[in-house]
Design a protein around this motif. Structure first.
Motif, PDB file in Angstrom:
ATOM      1  N   GLU A  44       1.052  -1.398  -0.126  1.00  0.00           N
ATOM      2  CA  GLU A  44       0.006   0.031   0.137  1.00  0.00           C
ATOM      3  C   GLU A  44       0.739   1.135  -0.034  1.00  0.00           C
ATOM      4  O   GLU A  44       0.411   2.200  -0.878  1.00  0.00           O
ATOM      5  CB  GLU A  44      -0.714  -0.015   1.370  1.00  0.00           C
ATOM      6  N   GLU A  48       1.010   2.342  -4.130  1.00  0.00           N
ATOM      7  CA  GLU A  48      -0.136   2.961  -4.324  1.00  0.00           C
ATOM      8  C   GLU A  48      -0.208   3.987  -5.383  1.00  0.00           C
ATOM      9  O   GLU A  48       0.615   4.673  -5.249  1.00  0.00           O
ATOM     10  CB  GLU A  48      -0.804   3.539  -2.988  1.00  0.00           C
ATOM     11  N   THR A  71      -7.929  -2.392  -3.334  1.00  0.00           N
ATOM     12  CA  THR A  71      -7.611  -1.707  -2.049  1.00  0.00           C
ATOM     13  C   THR A  71      -6.533  -2.820  -1.320  1.00  0.00           C
ATOM     14  O   THR A  71      -6.890  -3.844  -1.274  1.00  0.00           O
ATOM     15  CB  THR A  71      -8.750  -1.164  -1.144  1.00  0.00           C
TER      16      THR A  71
END
Length: 293
Positions: A44, A48, A71
């Protein structure tokens, strides 16, 4: 898993399995589960947005779908595998006694999800201190589950027994959603009513947020204990949307589709958008296929 994900995950084992040195035979979650959480968090932070990718023609041709971002809670924490096996085992059971077909979901996915939930609830800074304190204190000492829980309580300054009783010593599932939502004119104002419901047997505090046509919002905090709770408000503007757990603190929620409701649904607009996207993808695939045949 992607090559990047595999590399990060296997590197993580040098810390949680190699240095902390937990007993994987009895408490696999302390290595594989914590490492799955760590892997998802690193991906993440570094990659991301992380888009869905697929490989075609035997894995030779990769394709990244840039309108399908993944996600952390859904992909990195492996919600799909946990959802299918959420009630199959209590995590405190020794790992070699798990029901074999679902041991991976409990060990890897459930642990990643409850650690992510704990991070959201306590805040990243506090959660980071928990993880670093645990790592530094128990390096090469073969800790047991009670040692991790003790560090979490000490560093957070909170009694987290209620949480660990559910996610580690129990098999409760968490699911909060919107049961009813209305906003009706009453004289010169609008009366808004929200009925939030606890569909699962797990208990966790959640926020309820209503958004009005004028952009203003109303917030309530619910301890989540009752099976349902009603929230009401009067105002000059009509409510258009309600969300349960709008900040998505409860990563363990097994059904996010019931967490929100709108009085002006956007279903036709969404269907139009996705049908056009799928038609473009189908056209591209047919053109590619036509080239090779």
């Amino acid at each position: 898993m992607t090559p990047e994900g595999v590399t990060i995950h296997e590197a993580g084992h040098q810390f949680w399995y190699g240095i902390v040195a937990t007993n994987e035979f009895e408490d696999a979650w302390m290595d594989e589960g914590i490492n799955t959480y760590s892997t998802a968090r690193v991906i993440e932070q570094v990659y991301e947005p992380n888009y869905y990718a697929q490989r075609y023609f035997g894995g030779f041709v990769p394709w990244v779908f840039r309108d399908l971002p993944l996600t952390r809670a859904i992909d990195g924490d492996r919600m799909a595998s946990y959802r299918a096996a959420a009630r199959q085992d209590v995590e405190s059971t020794q790992t070699f006694h798990y029901w074999p077909p679902t041991s991976g979901a409990i060990t890897y996915s459930k642990t990643a999800l409850w650690l992510h939930t704990l991070e959201n609830n306590l805040g990243r800074a506090t959660h980071q201190r928990i993880m670093s304190t645990y790592f530094q204190r128990y390096g090469f000492k073969h800790p047991k589950p009670a040692d991790f829980f003790s560090v979490a309580t000490e560093v957070s300054g909170q009694d987290l027994t209620w949480f660990f009783d559910q996610v580690y010593r129990g098999s409760q599932t968490f699911d909060y959603g919107v049961d009813q939502f209305r906003s009706d004119r009453s004289g010169d104002s609008f009366h808004t009513m929200v009925a939030a419901r606890r569909y699962g047997d797990g208990v966790f505090p959640v926020d309820v947020q209503v958004t009005y046509e004028n952009g203003q919002q109303a917030h309530w905090t619910w301890d989540g204990r009752d099976r349902w709770k009603q929230f009401q408000a009067d105002g000059a503007s009509r409510a258009v949307r309600v969300e349960i757990d709008p900040r998505r603190v409860l990563a363990l929620d097994v059904n996010r589709t019931n967490n929100s409701a709108a009085l002006d649904p956007a279903g036709p607009r969404a269907a139009h958008k996705w049908s056009l996207a799928w038609l473009v993808w189908l056209q591209d695939h047919l053109l590619t296929y036509g080239f090779f045949v």
